[in-house]
Motif scaffolding. Sequence first.
Motif, mmCIF file in Angstrom:
data_model
loop_
_atom_site.group_PDB
_atom_site.id
_atom_site.type_symbol
_atom_site.label_atom_id
_atom_site.label_comp_id
_atom_site.label_asym_id
_atom_site.label_seq_id
_atom_site.Cartn_x
_atom_site.Cartn_y
_atom_site.Cartn_z
ATOM 1 N N ALA A 58 41.862 43.792 41.224
ATOM 2 C CA ALA A 58 42.531 44.801 41.770
ATOM 3 C C ALA A 58 43.207 44.789 43.042
ATOM 4 C CB ALA A 58 41.516 46.026 41.781
ATOM 5 N N ASN B 248 33.750 40.986 34.557
ATOM 6 C CA ASN B 248 33.039 41.881 35.314
ATOM 7 C C ASN B 248 31.511 41.779 35.247
ATOM 8 O OD1 ASN B 248 35.725 43.010 36.052
ATOM 9 N ND2 ASN B 248 35.474 44.589 34.077
ATOM 10 N N ASP C 189 38.121 43.782 37.540
ATOM 11 C CA ASP C 189 37.663 44.605 38.902
ATOM 12 C C ASP C 189 38.103 43.371 39.917
ATOM 13 O OD1 ASP C 189 36.702 46.357 37.424
ATOM 14 O OD2 ASP C 189 34.564 45.847 37.995
#
Length: 221
Positions: free
Chosen positions: A23, A220, A20
Amino acid sequence: MELEILYPPYCQVCGNPIPDCFADTFPCCAACRNRPDRDDPPVRVRAFGKYLFEEEFPDDVLSSEIRRLKTDETLVPQLLECLFYAIDHQYPDFREFDIVVPVMRGTGSGGYSPPALLAEGVASRYGMRYLDALYKSKVYRPMHSISDHLEKEKEIAGNVGCRYRFNGESVLLIDDTCITGATKRECAAVLRAHGAGEVWSLVLGRMVNRKHLEILGSYNG
């Protein structure tokens, strides 16, 4: 039935899931980030779901069905529904492509080709032109029998031909899986060398192994 659908974030080049936190700052996996053609790759890959190796995840439904598809033509309609879902909900821009092309068949003529049947179904559903344009110009070892990424690229390089001359049309390249992307890159390079414009690939399953999932989990939390 629960399927391992591939949700963002994923590598903007090869479609592999990324942490994540990558990104916004590094929207590529480590392998693609180091490729010299990262900013203008021959192809960008997107997938409906995750393809998990049988020895690591023997009970994964989607992966099992994809493996069965290689010898069982009756699975084409239900797996086509997965590609329709991907185009309708995950990657709606794919509906605007000009031509749908499957990855190449074997060196023989005719025969059962899951990518061809999937590509025909996608083309029919969305009113796009279908072309069985690619073929193996020389016998090479199966990609799944080679573990090293660079060796795969060397094995397939120069061994894919194209029987059609494009005029800048955008191409949606269809396959059942993407393991390392070597086949998709070679196919796209050949398509572009024969006049195709933008090339993207849609596959049922993007390979994600256990080690990669563990790395994602460590990032994550």
